[in-house]
Design a protein around this motif. Sequence first.
Motif, PDB file in Angstrom:
ATOM      1  N   TRP A 157      27.034  14.560 -10.357  1.00 63.02           N
ATOM      2  CA  TRP A 157      26.513  13.283 -10.976  1.00 63.02           C
ATOM      3  C   TRP A 157      27.721  12.826 -11.724  1.00 63.02           C
ATOM      4  O   TRP A 157      27.898  11.395 -11.919  1.00 63.02           O
ATOM      5  CB  TRP A 157      25.303  13.575 -11.867  1.00 63.02           C
ATOM      6  N   VAL A 217      32.896   2.951  -4.767  1.00 60.87           N
ATOM      7  CA  VAL A 217      32.577   3.651  -3.636  1.00 60.87           C
ATOM      8  C   VAL A 217      33.679   4.449  -2.862  1.00 60.87           C
ATOM      9  O   VAL A 217      33.340   5.415  -2.617  1.00 60.87           O
ATOM     10  CB  VAL A 217      31.697   2.680  -2.879  1.00 60.87           C
ATOM     11  N   VAL A 257      31.173  -1.790  -8.357  1.00 66.53           N
ATOM     12  CA  VAL A 257      30.415  -0.828  -7.296  1.00 66.53           C
ATOM     13  C   VAL A 257      31.205  -1.021  -5.824  1.00 66.53           C
ATOM     14  O   VAL A 257      31.544   0.213  -5.423  1.00 66.53           O
ATOM     15  CB  VAL A 257      29.084  -1.534  -6.783  1.00 66.53           C
ATOM     16  N   LEU A 310      30.047  10.718 -10.033  1.00 70.63           N
ATOM     17  CA  LEU A 310      29.603   9.275  -9.894  1.00 70.63           C
ATOM     18  C   LEU A 310      30.067   8.629 -11.338  1.00 70.63           C
ATOM     19  O   LEU A 310      30.712   7.360 -10.951  1.00 70.63           O
ATOM     20  CB  LEU A 310      28.172   9.307  -9.737  1.00 70.63           C
ATOM     21  N   LEU A 361      23.114  -6.241  -6.454  1.00 75.78           N
ATOM     22  CA  LEU A 361      22.126  -5.433  -5.570  1.00 75.78           C
ATOM     23  C   LEU A 361      22.326  -5.716  -4.291  1.00 75.78           C
ATOM     24  O   LEU A 361      22.757  -5.051  -3.231  1.00 75.78           O
ATOM     25  CB  LEU A 361      20.968  -5.577  -5.925  1.00 75.78           C
ATOM     26  N   CYS A 398      25.872   5.029   0.164  1.00 73.42           N
ATOM     27  CA  CYS A 398      26.345   5.941  -0.969  1.00 73.42           C
ATOM     28  C   CYS A 398      25.635   6.256  -2.021  1.00 73.42           C
ATOM     29  O   CYS A 398      25.665   7.153  -2.860  1.00 73.42           O
ATOM     30  CB  CYS A 398      27.530   5.127  -1.426  1.00 73.42           C
ATOM     31  N   ILE A 399      24.412   5.418  -2.101  1.00 69.56           N
ATOM     32  CA  ILE A 399      23.485   5.635  -3.509  1.00 69.56           C
ATOM     33  C   ILE A 399      22.860   6.991  -3.015  1.00 69.56           C
ATOM     34  O   ILE A 399      22.312   7.567  -4.042  1.00 69.56           O
ATOM     35  CB  ILE A 399      22.571   4.456  -3.394  1.00 69.56           C
ATOM     36  N   TYR A 427      25.447   1.168   0.572  1.00 70.27           N
ATOM     37  CA  TYR A 427      23.878   1.682   0.244  1.00 70.27           C
ATOM     38  C   TYR A 427      23.919   2.909   0.629  1.00 70.27           C
ATOM     39  O   TYR A 427      22.946   3.705  -0.186  1.00 70.27           O
ATOM     40  CB  TYR A 427      23.053   0.542   0.935  1.00 70.27           C
TER      41      TYR A 427
END
Lengths: 328, 512
Positions: free
Chosen positions: A260, A20, A16, A263, A159, A169-170, A167
Amino acid sequence: MDLLAFFDIAVLDGTVRLGVPLLLACLAGLYSERAGIFDIGLEGKMLIAAFLAAGVSFTTGSVWLGLIAGVLASVILSLLHGLASITFRGNQLISGVAINFFASGITVVAAQAWFGEGGRTPSLSGAARFESIQFPGALTRIRDIAKADLPMKVYSELLSGHTIIVYLCILIVPFVWWTLYRTRFGLRLRAVGENPGAVDTAGISVYRMRYSAVIICGVLCGLAGAYLSTGLQAGFVREMTAGRGYIALAALIFAKWRPWQALGATMLFGYLQALAIRPDILERAIGIRVQTQVLDALPYVLTVIVLAGFVGKAIPPRAGGEAYVKER
Amino acid sequence: MTAPAPAIELVGISKAFGPVQANKDISIRVMPGTIHGIIGENGAGKSTLMSILYGFYKADAGEVFINGQKTDIPDSQAAIAAGIGMVFQHFKLVENFTVLENVILGVEDGFLLRPSLTKARKELKQLSEEYELHVDPDAIIEEIGVGMQQRVEILKALYRQADILILDEPTGVLTPAEADQLFRILGRLREEGKTIILITHKLREIMEITDTVSVMRRGEMTATVKTAETDPAQLAELMVGRKVLLQVDKVPAKPGDVILDVQNLNITDAQGVHRVKNVSFNIRAGEILGIAGVAGNGQSELLEVLGGYEKGTGTITVNGQPIDLTGKYSDGQSRRKRGIAHVPEDRQREGLVMNFSAWENTAFGYHSDPRYQKNALFMDHAAIKADTAEKMERFDVRPPNPLLAAKNFSGGNQQKIVVAREIERNPDVLLIGQPTRGVDIGAIEFIHKQIVALRDQGKAILLVSVELDEIMSLSDRIAVMFDGRIMGERLPQDTNVQELGLLMAGVQGDAA
């Protein structure tokens, strides 16, 4: 052999963190290329943003001012790219390469002139850096996490404990998807990358669409760069982007210019980068010791494979790379 | 009752591109509810004039009145606002968008797409019923045929409430049946009171559908007449400025022995698509075989293999001797040695190097000609230039200057340079693709004469053209290609455009 080790929480957490900046750069490229402007200068824009974000954060003591400075610098380079490739109809690759060279040189020279520490900025701490955000009840000490059960591990390590940019980026992927496919702006943006003639005859300014795309690209690259020096690391060092701009481009092709999939692609690259810093975990997983140099090379090897077209046919936006010239 | 104001009135429009005067003081009035044709040779300034009307170019001088109101049209947005819609020769559609998305592009109702799409879907349904413009709103543009793509362009204009519709060479890409359907739609639009401007270089279309017609020549409007009061011969004369033979003058063929024989030719392209499927035919000495078909049905690939720059499988013989289709001798050079000359379909991409001068272009493919060599190392430029000058003279290339770059000649003269290069080599077989595409009427007449003259010298000629009129008037036999197959052979005197059109659309001869 312990194949479950591939899903080690620490590696996923690293995925993660490292994914990012790739994701942000990849989406930056997505906006630009969907509008028909190829941008090989993602790397340079990230680099200059990383430098200015770190420099201004250190000088002012505020990471937010640093972020703004980094984003602004990146947008200025974007506009330069736009000027060269949209207004003056220059070659987009050459303009992008020039930006990369410029950024690579100016950051080191400026850092040396500014701080005199050999082309780097001093280490950032406190408010000059993006702090990790700890969720309530999350464990912070490594020893505690190691002893906790799986849900707690996931909660505390995977998390919790990221910076605000992670965050945000989510939310960004669904947002990009939504603008691209559900809004007027997205329709026109995609159209201008496919057939600018259709956009022009429909009475929409091709230039304005392409400049907006390039500016968005600059903002996202700026975020990616600033995150590198003020979130992921604590300060700027020379060439700290380490080819991430190019990896993001490879991910963009891998994702066939879709959000998507971008990602997924960037997280895959992020995973390989995360694995490279934990050779012990890979050894546990496959039972063989792999040299770190090989691991370090993995993301780049995958980049080459992707770019060589081993991932199926990727059709770029049809008007990509071409300046728009009005004609009948 | 006073006469209504003209839907469009142009007064004194002039436009120059550098030293070239594309439009000179052009005035024109088009009454509402009529179809007005604008006819002229390539480069006569038709498209420039319409681009000014659609806000693509700015006129140097002159005024535009729409429905009696003086209107400024600085850009396409203004043209759309004034009720003008344009269907370009090369469609302005986003290929991977749906029909619906293309229709709303630029006239979305708000920031979100969904309401616009819903509204457009309803309106499209109405429009398509009203005007017989049937399209599937969810079809992807690149997956539908050109005829339907054109209907999407018309729908786009109607959705933008256009009352004036400009169509630029609309039938160039259509089969005869599709063209007929287009004309029915245009007739329907006229009934509903729309004003239509039809730009074309085809006399037949003007006679068939227009109410009035304007003729342009070299940037000037030479005449505007009622269609009913004119005839094709008069229009052709007005276009070219002299009398033109519309029918090719030729004596019946006297075919001799088989020169070119093609058996079971199959061609698969680089993408693995089977382009030419089991094609067999032959051509005798002194005979022209015309291959008709809508572009993209394998004719180009056929020419490429015969011309030696693509590979294929099957047997091809010239004068009874087989030629190499895949090996070392399957190249243009070897083909020319075997007496096959080739005028490619796309002169700008395959026939000429546009930045090279006429004399350099004339030497292409024949650069090993001993007459062009000074010694073992160097070519004799002076000899090539002299040879080129002679060819230009004989083929009436204007200007007859061998030093001028190919790109500086008009389309017709470029084509004459290519045709001269190939025909003057006195080949046994001439492959000629789209010999008069984008060529003006005067040059068409000349090139046709040359092709017939070569036939009368006892050569075998393979003519590939998408222009049915050309196929009908030149060929001694006609083969129709569809989807890589030869659908059938006909004799020009025993067939007609309708029958060929059906074959071109893939309808088997017997069913037709």
